[in-house]
Design an enzyme around this catalytic site. Structure first.
Site, short mmCIF file in Angstrom:
data_model
loop_
_atom_site.label_atom_id
_atom_site.label_comp_id
_atom_site.label_asym_id
_atom_site.label_seq_id
_atom_site.Cartn_x
_atom_site.Cartn_y
_atom_site.Cartn_z
N ASN A 1 -5.24 12.49 0.83
CA ASN A 1 -4.36 11.65 1.65
C ASN A 1 -5.24 10.87 2.62
OD1 ASN A 1 -1.60 10.87 2.26
ND2 ASN A 1 -1.90 11.88 4.24
N LYS A 2 -4.62 10.03 3.41
CA LYS A 2 -5.35 9.17 4.34
C LYS A 2 -6.35 9.97 5.17
CE LYS A 2 -6.21 5.36 6.58
NZ LYS A 2 -6.76 4.18 5.93
N ARG B 1 0.85 -1.18 0.00
CA ARG B 1 0.00 0.00 0.00
C ARG B 1 0.89 1.23 0.00
NH1 ARG B 1 2.48 1.71 3.66
NH2 ARG B 1 0.96 3.32 4.08
N GLY B 2 0.28 2.38 -0.25
CA GLY B 2 1.04 3.60 -0.40
C GLY B 2 1.15 3.96 -1.86
N ALA B 3 1.05 5.26 -2.16
CA ALA B 3 0.93 5.71 -3.54
C ALA B 3 2.08 5.23 -4.41
CB ALA B 3 0.87 7.24 -3.56
N ASP C 1 -1.78 10.76 -1.76
CA ASP C 1 -2.13 9.72 -2.74
C ASP C 1 -2.50 10.31 -4.09
OD1 ASP C 1 -2.49 6.80 -1.38
OD2 ASP C 1 -2.80 8.40 0.07
N ARG D 1 -7.37 0.06 -6.84
CA ARG D 1 -7.41 1.19 -5.90
C ARG D 1 -7.68 2.47 -6.70
NH1 ARG D 1 -4.59 0.58 -1.11
NH2 ARG D 1 -5.82 2.37 -0.46
#
Length: 377
Positions: free
Chosen positions: A262-263, A54-56, A252, A97
């Site tokens: 973002n989150k 996970r993570g951009a 992201d 995603r």
């Protein structure tokens, strides 16, 4: 970065089998360090969807390697059949995603590469592999440069405090686990720490999946950087009492006008920072910019994930990983994975090319090649 003193990236090709891609399965961190082997595009898609990775930046690199795996399993009977299969795998990977733009960017980059080539199937497979490696290497290099630029901010604060500890608050995990190496929000911290700057990091737990408490804290511990885990809602209190000097988060997807997805919870940190006069920076590589969207609040799609992520919390109990129900059985849940912080709340954007204001003119000053191509108001 290091794991028990051994350098790792988050994704790499198996040195003994070129048909296998290795990843760190982040679902088990911080309690287990498990390396997973993937050999099909379907396995890569599942790893992205279920957040093994996970993570951009990392899911962009994972999508690149997913396209390479797709090239190995595609129909080779003809160029047309091969390209049909590749397009099908591309669609599957992009759907995993929807918010992070790096994923679709990486897939499209590889599609463009093999579409522009009239070469054989074997040559197209080689293009896929070279492109996947290039995407991963660029991500690591861009994050390293982000660290160099962002460390200047931390150094300036340290100098203003006569060398006293610089307290930095971050949200979620925009560390090396979210990218191929170095990370974005953490890269300036790693660089400043390596230069001898006294830093301390406030780590938001980041509900519902706790990427801060489980991943960022684990990363910082591995690098020997002082940190303290806090509940998500403690940030405003710390800011009110002068215990935060700087906020750095990742992104992201960031519009060319400076709106930042973002989150979930990032927007609230930005509001608290603005109210307390604390600089709020966002660190991101250029692959995270969306040059087609002007209004992020209106137009960035926000992923809604399974309610089980909120109903249950995972942890270690008597040396066993387990899930525990924390809501009434079958409680309705709205699990928005991201929010959008308007550009007006962002002090600046830290990119591989330097730092700029969170505005259309700011981003285009660093990336002038996009002038004339972005949508007008």
């Amino acid at each position: 970065m290091n794991v028990a003193g051994i350098p790792y990236r988050t994704i790499w090709l198996d040195q003994e089998d070129a048909g296998v891609v290795k990843i760190i399965d982040q679902r088990y961190l911080p309690h287990r360090f498990i390396v997973e082997s993937l050999s099909t595009p379907d396995q890569m898609a599942r790893a992205i969807t279920d957040m093994h990775v996970r993570g951009a930046g990392l899911i962009g690199a994972a999508a690149g390697f997913g396209m390479y795996l797709a090239s190995l399993t595609a129909d080779r009977s003809s160029l047309d059949s091969f390209m049909v299969d590749m397009a099908r795998s591309a669609e599957m990977l992009i759907a995993t995603r929807p918010t992070a733009v790096n994923l679709s960017w990486a897939v499209q980059r590889i599609l463009d590469g093999i579409s522009a080539s009239g070469a054989s199937v074997e040559d197209k497979i080689a293009i896929c592999l070279d492109s996947a490696h290039a995407i991963a290497d660029e991500d690591a290099d861009f994050c390293r440069r982000i660290g160099r630029h962002g460390a200047e901010i931390i150094t300036g604060i340290s100098n203003s405090k006569a060398g006293a500890t610089v307290n930095i608050l971050t949200h979620c995990n925009a560390g090396w686990l979210a990218f191929v190496d170095y990370g974005t929000a953490t890269s300036p911290i790693y660089t400043a720490f390596g230069q001898g700057i006294d830093v301390h990091v406030w780590v938001d737990e980041t509900r519902p999946r706790n990427q801060g408490a489980s991943l960022t804290a684990w990363e910082l511990q591995q690098q020997g950087i002082p940190y303290t885990v806090i509940v998500d809602n403690a940030g405003g209190h710390l800011m009110q009492h002068g215990m935060v000097d700087l906020v750095i988060t990742g992104s992201d997807r960031t519009t060319f006008t400076g709106d930042v997805a973002n989150k979930i919870g990032t927007y609230l940190k930005a509001l608290a920072a603005r109210d307390n006069g604390i600089p709020f920076y966002v660190a991101l590589p250029s692959s995270t910019f969306d040059w087609t969207v002007r209004d992020g609040v209106r137009d960035i799609p926000i992923e809604q994930r399974d309610g089980e992520e909120v109903r249950y919390i995972e942890g270690l109990a008597e040396d066993r990983l387990t899930s525990v129900l924390i809501t009434p059985q079958n409680s309705p849940v709205a699990n928005y994975a991201f929010d959008v912080t308007p550009a007006r709340l962002v002090t600046g954007l830290i990119t591989e090319r330097g730092i700029c204001p969170a505005s259309e003119e700011g981003t285009l000053s660093l990336f002038p090649e996009h002038r004339g191509t972005v949508p007008q108001p």
